[in-house]
Design a protein around this motif. Structure first.
Motif, PDB file in Angstrom:
ATOM      1  N   SER A  81      -7.447  -2.275  -4.104  1.00  0.00           N
ATOM      2  CA  SER A  81      -6.056  -2.157  -3.649  1.00  0.00           C
ATOM      3  C   SER A  81      -5.421  -3.526  -3.424  1.00  0.00           C
ATOM      4  CB  SER A  81      -5.966  -1.341  -2.354  1.00  0.00           C
ATOM      5  OG  SER A  81      -6.228   0.019  -2.584  1.00  0.00           O
ATOM      6  N   PHE A  82      -6.127  -4.423  -2.760  1.00  0.00           N
ATOM      7  CA  PHE A  82      -5.530  -5.718  -2.464  1.00  0.00           C
ATOM      8  C   PHE A  82      -5.251  -6.512  -3.742  1.00  0.00           C
ATOM      9  CE2 PHE A  82      -5.407 -10.215  -1.451  1.00  0.00           C
ATOM     10  CZ  PHE A  82      -4.365 -10.210  -0.545  1.00  0.00           C
ATOM     11  N   HIS A  91       5.371   1.511  -5.590  1.00  0.00           N
ATOM     12  CA  HIS A  91       6.266   0.364  -5.671  1.00  0.00           C
ATOM     13  C   HIS A  91       7.441   0.663  -6.603  1.00  0.00           C
ATOM     14  CE1 HIS A  91       7.501  -3.544  -7.480  1.00  0.00           C
ATOM     15  NE2 HIS A  91       7.636  -3.850  -6.197  1.00  0.00           N
ATOM     16  N   ALA A  92       7.155   1.212  -7.774  1.00  0.00           N
ATOM     17  CA  ALA A  92       8.210   1.518  -8.743  1.00  0.00           C
ATOM     18  C   ALA A  92       9.203   2.534  -8.181  1.00  0.00           C
ATOM     19  CB  ALA A  92       7.602   2.032 -10.044  1.00  0.00           C
ATOM     20  N   ARG A  93       8.702   3.554  -7.512  1.00  0.00           N
ATOM     21  CA  ARG A  93       9.592   4.584  -6.967  1.00  0.00           C
ATOM     22  C   ARG A  93      10.404   4.054  -5.794  1.00  0.00           C
ATOM     23  NH1 ARG A  93       6.074  10.013  -6.705  1.00  0.00           N
ATOM     24  NH2 ARG A  93       7.995  10.798  -5.719  1.00  0.00           N
ATOM     25  N   LEU A  94       9.798   3.229  -4.953  1.00  0.00           N
ATOM     26  CA  LEU A  94      10.564   2.621  -3.854  1.00  0.00           C
ATOM     27  C   LEU A  94      11.671   1.722  -4.407  1.00  0.00           C
ATOM     28  CD1 LEU A  94       7.707   1.703  -1.353  1.00  0.00           C
ATOM     29  CD2 LEU A  94       9.572   3.335  -0.938  1.00  0.00           C
ATOM     30  N   CYS A  95      11.353   0.939  -5.423  1.00  0.00           N
ATOM     31  CA  CYS A  95      12.364   0.073  -6.034  1.00  0.00           C
ATOM     32  C   CYS A  95      13.504   0.904  -6.608  1.00  0.00           C
ATOM     33  CB  CYS A  95      11.743  -0.796  -7.124  1.00  0.00           C
ATOM     34  SG  CYS A  95      10.709  -2.133  -6.506  1.00  0.00           S
ATOM     35  N   LEU A  99       1.143  -7.216  -7.880  1.00  0.00           N
ATOM     36  CA  LEU A  99       2.532  -6.778  -7.667  1.00  0.00           C
ATOM     37  C   LEU A  99       3.348  -7.908  -7.047  1.00  0.00           C
ATOM     38  CD1 LEU A  99       2.170  -3.123  -6.297  1.00  0.00           C
ATOM     39  CD2 LEU A  99       3.206  -3.823  -8.459  1.00  0.00           C
ATOM     40  N   GLY A 100       2.748  -8.617  -6.098  1.00  0.00           N
ATOM     41  CA  GLY A 100       3.428  -9.732  -5.443  1.00  0.00           C
ATOM     42  C   GLY A 100       3.734 -10.876  -6.396  1.00  0.00           C
ATOM     43  N   ALA A 101       2.881 -11.076  -7.382  1.00  0.00           N
ATOM     44  CA  ALA A 101       3.125 -12.113  -8.382  1.00  0.00           C
ATOM     45  C   ALA A 101       4.308 -11.742  -9.279  1.00  0.00           C
ATOM     46  CB  ALA A 101       1.872 -12.339  -9.229  1.00  0.00           C
ATOM     47  N   ALA A 126       9.566  -9.734  -3.565  1.00  0.00           N
ATOM     48  CA  ALA A 126       9.833  -8.936  -2.368  1.00  0.00           C
ATOM     49  C   ALA A 126       8.561  -8.360  -1.767  1.00  0.00           C
ATOM     50  CB  ALA A 126      10.813  -7.804  -2.689  1.00  0.00           C
ATOM     51  N   VAL A 127       7.449  -8.454  -2.490  1.00  0.00           N
ATOM     52  CA  VAL A 127       6.179  -7.888  -2.027  1.00  0.00           C
ATOM     53  C   VAL A 127       5.402  -8.919  -1.220  1.00  0.00           C
ATOM     54  CG1 VAL A 127       3.918  -6.988  -2.747  1.00  0.00           C
ATOM     55  CG2 VAL A 127       6.006  -6.230  -3.918  1.00  0.00           C
ATOM     56  N   LYS A 128       5.062  -8.531   0.017  1.00  0.00           N
ATOM     57  CA  LYS A 128       4.128  -9.292   0.843  1.00  0.00           C
ATOM     58  C   LYS A 128       2.866  -8.452   0.952  1.00  0.00           C
ATOM     59  CE  LYS A 128       7.477 -11.279   4.105  1.00  0.00           C
ATOM     60  NZ  LYS A 128       7.828 -11.319   5.532  1.00  0.00           N
ATOM     61  N   ALA A 129       1.721  -9.079   0.808  1.00  0.00           N
ATOM     62  CA  ALA A 129       0.462  -8.353   0.922  1.00  0.00           C
ATOM     63  C   ALA A 129      -0.414  -9.040   1.964  1.00  0.00           C
ATOM     64  CB  ALA A 129      -0.250  -8.294  -0.425  1.00  0.00           C
TER      65      ALA A 129
END
Length: 110
Positions: A57-58, A29-33, A64-66, A70-73
């Motif tokens: 993982s979930f 997530h950090a690298r994609l951002c 991360l979504g909280a 931009a994160v949907k899980a």
């Protein structure tokens, strides 16, 4: 703010199937951002599809979504396979461009 055009999309969706990848999801997530931050005005969404993971993982994706709207899980009740997870992510994505990305960081986001 930049507007969408054939050369510049308004929203990019990154679809990521996940199976037991808790150890690298925060780094992914950090690298994609960081990569997407290089394109000011480009909106993003991350669609993570947990394919029945049993390693937390979930729960990590929910955290991360909280922190990042931009994160949907999405979560499967059991393992259906990578193709099913990709298909679910593609159905949930709303971007002008959709990119499929593995969650294991074997292919660097950069």
């Amino acid at each position: 703010m930049m507007t969408a055009s054939p050369r510049w999309p308004g929203l990019i969706s990154i679809v990521v199937p996940v199976y037991n990848e808790a150890r690298c999801l925060a780094a992914l997530h950090a690298r994609l951002c960081a990569v997407l931050d290089a394109y000011p005005g480009l909106q993003r969404e991350f669609v993570f599809v947990d394919d029945g993971s049993c390693d937390g993982s979930f729960e990590l994706l929910a955290a991360l979504g909280a922190q990042d709207p931009a994160v949907k899980a999405l979560r499967f009740a059991r393992n259906f396979g990578k193709e099913s997870a990709m298909a679910a992510g593609l159905r949930a994505a709303v971007g002008d461009i959709v990119v499929l990305k593995d969650s294991d960081l074997q292919h660097p986001p950069e």
